[in-house]
Design a protein around this motif. Structure first.
Motif, PDB file in Angstrom:
ATOM      1  N   VAL A 140       7.329   0.844  -8.885  1.00  0.00           N
ATOM      2  CA  VAL A 140       6.776  -0.129  -9.835  1.00  0.00           C
ATOM      3  C   VAL A 140       7.453  -1.484  -9.647  1.00  0.00           C
ATOM      4  N   LEU A 141       8.767  -1.466  -9.384  1.00  0.00           N
ATOM      5  CA  LEU A 141       9.498  -2.710  -9.127  1.00  0.00           C
ATOM      6  C   LEU A 141       8.951  -3.405  -7.881  1.00  0.00           C
ATOM      7  N   LYS A 142       8.761  -2.649  -6.809  1.00  0.00           N
ATOM      8  CA  LYS A 142       8.285  -3.222  -5.553  1.00  0.00           C
ATOM      9  C   LYS A 142       6.869  -3.795  -5.694  1.00  0.00           C
ATOM     10  N   LEU A 143       6.070  -3.160  -6.540  1.00  0.00           N
ATOM     11  CA  LEU A 143       4.680  -3.585  -6.688  1.00  0.00           C
ATOM     12  C   LEU A 143       4.510  -4.686  -7.733  1.00  0.00           C
ATOM     13  N   GLY A 144       5.531  -4.884  -8.562  1.00  0.00           N
ATOM     14  CA  GLY A 144       5.411  -5.845  -9.653  1.00  0.00           C
ATOM     15  C   GLY A 144       5.827  -7.249  -9.264  1.00  0.00           C
ATOM     16  N   ARG A 145       5.690  -8.133 -10.234  1.00  0.00           N
ATOM     17  CA  ARG A 145       6.101  -9.529 -10.064  1.00  0.00           C
ATOM     18  C   ARG A 145       6.850  -9.972 -11.317  1.00  0.00           C
ATOM     19  N   PRO A 146       7.765 -10.931 -11.168  1.00  0.00           N
ATOM     20  CA  PRO A 146       8.464 -11.437 -12.357  1.00  0.00           C
ATOM     21  C   PRO A 146       7.471 -11.917 -13.395  1.00  0.00           C
ATOM     22  N   PRO A 147       7.716 -11.686 -14.682  1.00  0.00           N
ATOM     23  CA  PRO A 147       8.956 -11.151 -15.271  1.00  0.00           C
ATOM     24  C   PRO A 147       8.971  -9.635 -15.445  1.00  0.00           C
ATOM     25  N   TYR A 148       8.115  -8.885 -14.752  1.00  0.00           N
ATOM     26  CA  TYR A 148       8.137  -7.422 -14.760  1.00  0.00           C
ATOM     27  C   TYR A 148       8.007  -6.848 -16.174  1.00  0.00           C
ATOM     28  N   THR A 149       7.069  -7.366 -16.926  1.00  0.00           N
ATOM     29  CA  THR A 149       6.917  -6.947 -18.321  1.00  0.00           C
ATOM     30  C   THR A 149       6.656  -5.450 -18.444  1.00  0.00           C
ATOM     31  N   ASP A 150       5.753  -4.916 -17.634  1.00  0.00           N
ATOM     32  CA  ASP A 150       5.422  -3.485 -17.709  1.00  0.00           C
ATOM     33  C   ASP A 150       6.622  -2.619 -17.355  1.00  0.00           C
ATOM     34  N   LEU A 151       7.383  -3.030 -16.345  1.00  0.00           N
ATOM     35  CA  LEU A 151       8.561  -2.267 -15.952  1.00  0.00           C
ATOM     36  C   LEU A 151       9.617  -2.316 -17.045  1.00  0.00           C
ATOM     37  N   HIS A 152       9.794  -3.472 -17.672  1.00  0.00           N
ATOM     38  CA  HIS A 152      10.706  -3.596 -18.811  1.00  0.00           C
ATOM     39  C   HIS A 152      10.357  -2.567 -19.877  1.00  0.00           C
ATOM     40  N   ARG A 153       9.096  -2.512 -20.198  1.00  0.00           N
ATOM     41  CA  ARG A 153       8.632  -1.619 -21.265  1.00  0.00           C
ATOM     42  C   ARG A 153       8.840  -0.153 -20.889  1.00  0.00           C
ATOM     43  N   ARG A 200       0.823  -1.208   0.000  1.00  0.00           N
ATOM     44  CA  ARG A 200       0.000   0.000   0.000  1.00  0.00           C
ATOM     45  C   ARG A 200       0.859   1.261   0.000  1.00  0.00           C
ATOM     46  N   ALA A 201       1.945   1.259   0.809  1.00  0.00           N
ATOM     47  CA  ALA A 201       2.819   2.428   0.854  1.00  0.00           C
ATOM     48  C   ALA A 201       3.483   2.669  -0.491  1.00  0.00           C
ATOM     49  N   TRP A 202       3.915   1.575  -1.160  1.00  0.00           N
ATOM     50  CA  TRP A 202       4.565   1.747  -2.459  1.00  0.00           C
ATOM     51  C   TRP A 202       3.572   2.189  -3.522  1.00  0.00           C
ATOM     52  N   SER A 203       2.309   1.849  -3.376  1.00  0.00           N
ATOM     53  CA  SER A 203       1.296   2.353  -4.306  1.00  0.00           C
ATOM     54  C   SER A 203       1.197   3.871  -4.198  1.00  0.00           C
ATOM     55  N   LYS A 204       1.305   4.372  -2.978  1.00  0.00           N
ATOM     56  CA  LYS A 204       1.257   5.826  -2.780  1.00  0.00           C
ATOM     57  C   LYS A 204       2.473   6.499  -3.395  1.00  0.00           C
ATOM     58  N   VAL A 205       3.650   5.874  -3.224  1.00  0.00           N
ATOM     59  CA  VAL A 205       4.875   6.429  -3.815  1.00  0.00           C
ATOM     60  C   VAL A 205       4.752   6.477  -5.330  1.00  0.00           C
ATOM     61  N   ARG A 206       4.280   5.375  -5.916  1.00  0.00           N
ATOM     62  CA  ARG A 206       4.119   5.318  -7.377  1.00  0.00           C
ATOM     63  C   ARG A 206       3.150   6.386  -7.867  1.00  0.00           C
ATOM     64  N   ASP A 207       2.000   6.472  -7.230  1.00  0.00           N
ATOM     65  CA  ASP A 207       0.972   7.419  -7.677  1.00  0.00           C
ATOM     66  C   ASP A 207       1.428   8.863  -7.497  1.00  0.00           C
ATOM     67  N   LEU A 208       2.114   9.141  -6.379  1.00  0.00           N
ATOM     68  CA  LEU A 208       2.600  10.498  -6.142  1.00  0.00           C
ATOM     69  C   LEU A 208       3.671  10.877  -7.158  1.00  0.00           C
ATOM     70  N   ALA A 209       4.602   9.960  -7.416  1.00  0.00           N
ATOM     71  CA  ALA A 209       5.654  10.239  -8.400  1.00  0.00           C
ATOM     72  C   ALA A 209       5.051  10.461  -9.783  1.00  0.00           C
ATOM     73  N   LYS A 210       4.087   9.643 -10.154  1.00  0.00           N
ATOM     74  CA  LYS A 210       3.424   9.795 -11.452  1.00  0.00           C
ATOM     75  C   LYS A 210       2.720  11.136 -11.558  1.00  0.00           C
ATOM     76  N   HIS A 211       2.051  11.525 -10.480  1.00  0.00           N
ATOM     77  CA  HIS A 211       1.358  12.819 -10.462  1.00  0.00           C
ATOM     78  C   HIS A 211       2.352  13.965 -10.601  1.00  0.00           C
ATOM     79  N   MET A 212       3.477  13.878  -9.897  1.00  0.00           N
ATOM     80  CA  MET A 212       4.493  14.935  -9.958  1.00  0.00           C
ATOM     81  C   MET A 212       5.075  15.042 -11.365  1.00  0.00           C
TER      82      MET A 212
END
Length: 309
Positions: free
Chosen positions: A43-56, A1-13
């Motif tokens: 995104v890394l913390k919230l993802g799972r292997p093989p992290y396709t979205d993060l790769h992209r 949940r905390a990393w979701s906030k970090v992701r969303d805040l960074a995206k907003h910024m």
């Protein structure tokens, strides 16, 4: 949940500072680098292997026109290059064993190439150039450490114990005083940094954990014991006070040492002791998190690059 906030805040910024930045995968203002790092790490913390979205997303960022012309050794570019290489080791769970092994070997080979280049740049006699101006020898040594630890982690995942132990020994040697390092140093001649208790304790613990994974409990106990001695020396120095004052009570072994002891007890089937030690570690970690705050201000601008690896 905390990393979701970090992701969303960074995206907003990022979108607020430069509309469309998330689509293009990069911006023109270097001041947003730390925000990008926080976004990718979340995104890394919230993802799972093989992290396709993060790769992209990484590929889009690194191939963006504004970023292609930047030095490969700027902090953000080097951080994301390392992350991109590490992601190479992950493949779909349904992939054939040969495909997974090939992906893991690609990761290890690329980490080795980057490690060797950083070792060259870490040499005090390394010739500076425009491409490496952002990475002086001291910084290159720090990055060499990070890449070497990534190489250790990748080797452990593949069961390549020999490579993992060789890399950990190199990390240990770099932390020795010059006189001690000279006697046992590998071929590379990088100047070792000053001894730090936390670093030495971490490396000795990691070596012990590799032996533990190999099933060699005696060697694991030896290195865990050496790590415990380093911690004891650290605690002794930290509790040293001026003459005439009452020294503070010893808080006991740190969480890392208790974790080592707990894992070893578990491997020896001493489950009662293991559960007690691991519960102490959990309690200590919860207390630490309750008394610390995660910030992303200027003083913590290296948060991601110091935590990612």
């Amino acid at each position: 949940r905390a990393w979701s906030k970090v992701r969303d805040l960074a995206k907003h910024m990022l979108e607020s500072e430069e509309p469309g930045a998330m689509v293009r995968g990069g911006g023109q203002d270097p001041k947003t680098d730390d925000t990008w790092l926080c976004y990718f790490f979340a995104v890394l913390k919230l993802g799972r292997p093989p992290y396709t979205d993060l790769h992209r997303a990484l590929a889009s960022f690194l191939s963006n026109a504004e970023n292609v012309g930047r030095s490969r050794y700027e902090k953000v570019m080097l951080t994301l290059r390392l992350l991109q290489i590490e992601l190479e080791q992950f493949s779909e769970t349904s992939a054939l064993a040969e495909v997974r092994q090939a992906a893991q070997q690609i990761c290890i080979d690329r980490l080795g190439d980057l490690q060797r280049r950083l070792a060259e740049l870490a040499e005090p006699s390394a010739e500076p150039s425009a491409a490496t101006a952002a990475l002086p020898p001291a910084e290159a040594l720090l990055w060499w450490r990070r890449v070497t630890m990534s190489l250790v982690n990748a080797s452990v995942r593949t069961g390549n114990w020999r490579t993992a132990l060789i890399m950990l020994d190199e990390l240990r040697v770099r932390n020795m005083p010059p006189s001690a390092a000279t006697a046992s140093a590998p071929a590379s001649s990088m100047s070792p940094p000053p001894v730090t208790f936390a670093y030495d304790m971490e490396i000795l613990s990691r070596i012990g954990r590799v032996f533990l994974q190999m099933g060699n409990l005696d060697e694991a106990a030896t290195f865990f014991g050496r790590a415990a001695k380093v911690d004891a020396t650290r605690r002794k120095q930290e509790t040293a006070v001026a003459v005439g004052t009452v020294p503070p009570a010893d808080a006991g072994p740190c969480a890392r040492i208790q974790l080592n002891a707990g894992l070893l007890a578990f491997a020896r089937n001493d489950f009662r002791t293991a559960l007690s030690l691991l519960q102490n570690v959990i309690t200590a970690e919860r207390t630490r998190q309750d008394t610390s705050q995660l910030t992303f201000d200027g003083a913590a601008k290296d948060f991601v690059s110091s935590t990612l690896f």
